[in-house]
Write an enzyme that holds these catalytic residues in place. Sequence first.
Site, PDB file in Angstrom:
ATOM      1  N   GLU A 109       0.676  -1.212   0.100  1.00  0.00           N
ATOM      2  CA  GLU A 109       0.010  -0.031  -0.028  1.00  0.00           C
ATOM      3  C   GLU A 109       0.851   1.307   0.103  1.00  0.00           C
ATOM      4  O   GLU A 109       1.827   1.213   0.813  1.00  0.00           O
ATOM      5  CB  GLU A 109      -0.977   0.032   1.241  1.00  0.00           C
ATOM      6  N   CYS A 118      -8.354  -2.140   7.624  1.00  0.00           N
ATOM      7  CA  CYS A 118      -6.978  -2.185   7.133  1.00  0.00           C
ATOM      8  C   CYS A 118      -6.294  -0.919   7.020  1.00  0.00           C
ATOM      9  O   CYS A 118      -5.338  -0.461   7.551  1.00  0.00           O
ATOM     10  CB  CYS A 118      -6.695  -3.036   5.823  1.00  0.00           C
ATOM     11  N   HIS A 170      -1.275  -5.736   1.721  1.00  0.00           N
ATOM     12  CA  HIS A 170      -2.488  -6.343   1.811  1.00  0.00           C
ATOM     13  C   HIS A 170      -2.225  -7.894   1.218  1.00  0.00           C
ATOM     14  O   HIS A 170      -1.572  -7.948   0.434  1.00  0.00           O
ATOM     15  CB  HIS A 170      -3.563  -5.657   0.921  1.00  0.00           C
TER      16      HIS A 170
END
Lengths: 215, 215, 215, 215
Positions: C87, C150, C171
């Site tokens: 991310e 998340c 992720h």
Amino acid sequence: MPFLVTGFEPFGGQHHNPSQAVLGLLPSQVGSLETTSPYGPSETVTAILPVDSGGVAKELSRLYRKYKPEAALHLGLAEGRALISLERLALNLMDFSIPDNTGVVREDQTIVPGGPLALGSRLPLRRILESWQRENIPATLSNSAGTYLCNQVMYLALSSLPQEVPVGFIHLPPDETLALKKTSPYTPLAVQAQAVRLALETTLNYVADRFRRTR
Amino acid sequence: MPFLVTGFEPFGGQHHNPSQAVLGLLPSQVGSLETTSPYGPSETVTAILPVDSGGVAKELSRLYRKYKPEAALHLGLAEGRALISLERLALNLMDFSIPDNTGVVREDQTIVPGGPLALGSRLPLRRILESWQRENIPATLSNSAGTYLCNQVMYLALSSLPQEVPVGFIHLPPDETLALKKTSPYTPLAVQAQAVRLALETTLNYVADRFRRTR
Amino acid sequence: MPFLVTGFEPFGGQHHNPSQAVLGLLPSQVGSLETTSPYGPSETVTAILPVDSGGVAKELSRLYRKYKPEAALHLGLAEGRALISLERLALNLMDFSIPDNTGVVREDQTIVPGGPLALGSRLPLRRILESWQRENIPATLSNSAGTYLCNQVMYLALSSLPQEVPVGFIHLPPDETLALKKTSPYTPLAVQAQAVRLALETTLNYVADRFRRTR
Amino acid sequence: MPFLVTGFEPFGGQHHNPSQAVLGLLPSQVGSLETTSPYGPSETVTAILPVDSGGVAKELSRLYRKYKPEAALHLGLAEGRALISLERLALNLMDFSIPDNTGVVREDQTIVPGGPLALGSRLPLRRILESWQRENIPATLSNSAGTYLCNQVMYLALSSLPQEVPVGFIHLPPDETLALKKTSPYTPLAVQAQAVRLALETTLNYVADRFRRTR
């Protein structure tokens, strides 16, 4: 003062871009005397942006100076998506997976050096989504406008137009013209046009409401 | 003699099935004196089939006996597909991943014991695809109607109607009603109805052409 | 000072979460005397976070106070993705499409009132991607960590740990355990563990390089 | 008598095909004295087929005459799939969406004129799926091997090998080599090799069981 709506020219080797084609289906005026802007219905002006990362900022400036828009809605194609998607934010980032139409590829570059990492849409997102829902147009709220020209234009628009001007971005999926070639999911261009028109009207109503509240 | 078109009732916990909804949008007659069947335009009769693996054969027989259709087009929903798909063949196989509406699950069972593994559609597939292309309706030719009720009905239709009767199956994708709930790709119901109407007309023209050639 | 790695408990009605399972496959130490931190190899401490939007901030604070981590890598499951994704940023936004494990659903809420709209990962993203490429692990760089737990944890971590502490989020896609149930794309858990280990090592090397350069 | 396993050379402008690469990871013998064929373990012979629609039938005949295989497993790449898929049947149909490696494109042609529309796999499908499930390898049973070279080879194999010879087809997804280039879902080549080995062993056990029962 007009409502500016832009699309993009075709790119990536294609000869069609729904964000360009949809402009021809928009009404020349949106809103009505009672429900919208305090000044009455708003004229719609449209423009096609070049897929030219180095030149698009200048073209945007020219359009903003020329039209002094009351609101701005920028449109672009998201080839891998099936539904119309309303972008929540733009990132201060360019990272291209394909070159733009002048052959430029950018990797991990900022759009506005020193600018914030992200800028949020200034459109009434939930109201627009509800207007689509009411007219049975499936759509999504998106957390990423990508890192190509669409995101660049959205970020430039949000950083250069005055804070009180509603401005945002809608990603359009392939239309029937593209889907006939690539057998991809699509949303008919007529539905896309209806969705854009609703977004314009909803944004003008929102401007009018704000105007009334602050009077 | 009429053209029989069937859809299915909702299943899998849903309250809507585009293959049922589309029936209400079909014209009551298709074709014209000159271009189609030797007997003039053909009446369209529609019926909704139960998602009942044990009972659907009997219901189909009843419909075929009652209407003695000149042609039969069966419709069903393919939830995971984005485009209208014209089925090439049905398999002599039932293998359900979810129960039917009576709670029955079948695994690796034949539909017609001793029947061929596959039966080919008796619709003019290429002509129908061309009619869709001409009207800008994205669609695909499919090599598998699955192993659930849709395939079962297609196989039963192909094995029980006389060989000279055109019969086939079209899988419809989610329409806007389903896509609004599940945010899935979709094809508007109005476009689905137009595609089904074109398939009916194209099939009747094909029957008429065959009749003229064999006269 | 240790390297903190967290995963999440299962959620959404599932009984397994690869971000939890992968923790058991990580080495207790990463790095070596020469190549990494000035203090030698770093101990790995792991923790499982609750899928509890109201309680997760407190649990994170407790972990940060307890371990004073040299670096922090948070892991979570992205069910609809096929590849490991690194991310780029977290948004100051909670907008849940399913409830958390305590039944809470949030819509359009900020995580840290008054905080910036987005915070960028403080991991060496390109170096980590290269370490995966070298070991033939397909992966992607992601522009959105979603708007569920998340993203909440990533945003909280970036806002609460000191600026010089490398912190980020990966992720993980479904692993074989989930894919066997849902027939979805997956990446084997062993490959996921290898990728996480490489991310830890690469981050420690980056810390060591920075230390050497600033000495 | 050996067990013949084939893959394909690369096609469609690629330089790698997992169905070719996997051949090098297979054991030279499968099965054991007790559990499998009455003749003891079976030798594995492998061959790479050309993506040449006009020449592949001749090459298959040559291999069958040369090896007189006890069983045959043909492998090919399915680029758009994420999981290993075991094909249920082959269609008597060639309809290519891209040219083969000699530039040939076929539209709506039969493979064996006058042959049945479909031929069913002669592998013990459910047993193979169970062997994969036991080893935690996600996979699917597929109702369509497509209408390109893979389906052509499967149909040719089923029509030309004696009825008592087990023969079938497995579609392999992209492996890490392809996924690193195209960022697509994949199954690691090592997992693909394990799945193919299990399919070979399971098929030989099935042959041995059949032999015992019929003695």
